[in-house]
Enzyme design. Structure first.
Site, PDB file in Angstrom:
ATOM      1  N   GLY A  38       0.093  -4.368  10.463  1.00 10.67           N
ATOM      2  CA  GLY A  38       1.381  -4.141   9.826  1.00 10.67           C
ATOM      3  C   GLY A  38       1.475  -2.671   9.465  1.00 10.67           C
ATOM      4  O   GLY A  38       0.488  -2.067   9.038  1.00 10.67           O
TER       5      GLY A  38
ATOM      6  N   LYS B 154       0.834  -1.208   0.000  1.00  9.12           N
ATOM      7  CA  LYS B 154       0.000   0.000   0.000  1.00  9.12           C
ATOM      8  C   LYS B 154       0.865   1.253   0.000  1.00  9.12           C
ATOM      9  O   LYS B 154       0.618   2.189  -0.769  1.00  9.12           O
ATOM     10  CB  LYS B 154      -0.913   0.008   1.237  1.00  9.12           C
ATOM     11  CG  LYS B 154      -2.039  -0.993   1.183  1.00  9.12           C
ATOM     12  CD  LYS B 154      -2.831  -0.932   2.484  1.00  9.12           C
ATOM     13  CE  LYS B 154      -3.984  -1.879   2.506  1.00  9.12           C
ATOM     14  NZ  LYS B 154      -4.757  -1.775   3.768  1.00  9.12           N
TER      15      LYS B 154
ATOM     16  N   ALA C  70      -0.545   0.980   6.197  1.00  7.62           N
ATOM     17  CA  ALA C  70      -0.951   0.097   7.295  1.00  7.62           C
ATOM     18  C   ALA C  70      -2.030  -0.871   6.836  1.00  7.62           C
ATOM     19  O   ALA C  70      -2.789  -0.590   5.907  1.00  7.62           O
ATOM     20  CB  ALA C  70      -1.453   0.922   8.480  1.00  7.62           C
ATOM     21  N   ASP C  71      -2.067  -1.995   7.513  1.00  8.94           N
ATOM     22  CA  ASP C  71      -3.140  -2.973   7.294  1.00  8.94           C
ATOM     23  C   ASP C  71      -3.375  -3.717   8.607  1.00  8.94           C
ATOM     24  O   ASP C  71      -2.428  -3.945   9.371  1.00  8.94           O
ATOM     25  CB  ASP C  71      -2.778  -3.962   6.187  1.00  8.94           C
ATOM     26  CG  ASP C  71      -4.013  -4.716   5.716  1.00  8.94           C
ATOM     27  OD1 ASP C  71      -4.791  -4.118   4.946  1.00  8.94           O
ATOM     28  OD2 ASP C  71      -4.225  -5.856   6.158  1.00  8.94           O
ATOM     29  N   THR C  72      -4.618  -4.074   8.848  1.00  4.48           N
ATOM     30  CA  THR C  72      -4.987  -4.785  10.076  1.00  4.48           C
ATOM     31  C   THR C  72      -5.862  -5.979   9.723  1.00  4.48           C
ATOM     32  O   THR C  72      -6.753  -5.868   8.884  1.00  4.48           O
ATOM     33  CB  THR C  72      -5.742  -3.852  11.048  1.00  4.48           C
ATOM     34  OG1 THR C  72      -4.898  -2.749  11.369  1.00  4.48           O
ATOM     35  CG2 THR C  72      -6.140  -4.566  12.328  1.00  4.48           C
TER      36      THR C  72
END
Length: 191
Positions: free
Chosen positions: A106, A52, A69-71
């Site tokens: 992340g 991203k 970011a990623d969750t």
């Protein structure tokens, strides 16, 4: 120095504002479905965050730090992303109720001017209390499950069903503030 958040998430924007650094939002158009899960949730969210941030970074120039970011929610050996519909959200809530699960976020920092490309992940354990079918149905009527990994937001109505957490609360919201702050200081981006 310019900071760019590569996310449309209102929760991430709210959390980043708490750090009191000026930032812009440029939403990544990276296709998350193009990344296959290879069994390690930490590696998976880091890769998504990097992809991203990279997709946004490639369009920018100058002294710019891009934060991606990623969750995900990881429960019973499977990833629970954002539910496709109400039935999918119900399936997720039935899976989560009465058990512990793990929330992984992340975060990637990309700063081409310094040749920096780094990522980290944070995990938080969340314990849900048992929920009967009526409680699940009542929760689903609030529509808070939409656009949230695992079909819930800890800061919303689902909070009454959470027995305890171990780890970073803000990580469950989508951005592990303390670790991000530590990294930004480590790289001398903030004082």
């Amino acid at each position: 120095m310019r900071f760019v958040l590569a996310s449309a998430s209102l929760r991430r924007q709210e959390l980043l504002q708490r750090m009191n650094i000026p930032y812009e939002i440029i939403v990544s158009d990276f296709d998350e479905d193009s990344v296959s899960f290879a069994g390690n949730p930490s590696d998976y969210v880091k890769q998504l965050a990097v992809e991203k941030a990279s997709s946004v970074s490639e369009t920018l120039s100058g002294d710019t730090v891009v934060i991606g970011a990623d969750t995900i929610v990881f429960a019973n050996g499977q990833i629970l992303g954002k539910p496709k519909n109400r039935q999918d959200a119900k399936r997720m809530m039935k899976l989560l109720q009465g058990t512990d699960h793990y929330v992984y976020s992340g975060v990637a920092l990309i700063h081409p001017a310094r040749n920096l490309k780094t990522a980290f992940s944070v995990v938080t354990t969340v314990s849900f209390s048992k929920m009967d079918d009526n409680e699940i149905e009542f929760y689903l009527t609030r529509d808070e499950w939409q656009d949230k990994a695992g079909a819930y937001g800890i800061q919303g109505a689902a909070g009454i069903y959470i027995r305890e957490i171990h780890g970073d609360y803000y990580n469950v919201m989508g951005l592990p503030l303390q670790e991000l702050y530590t990294r930004l200081r480590e790289y001398s981006y903030i004082m």
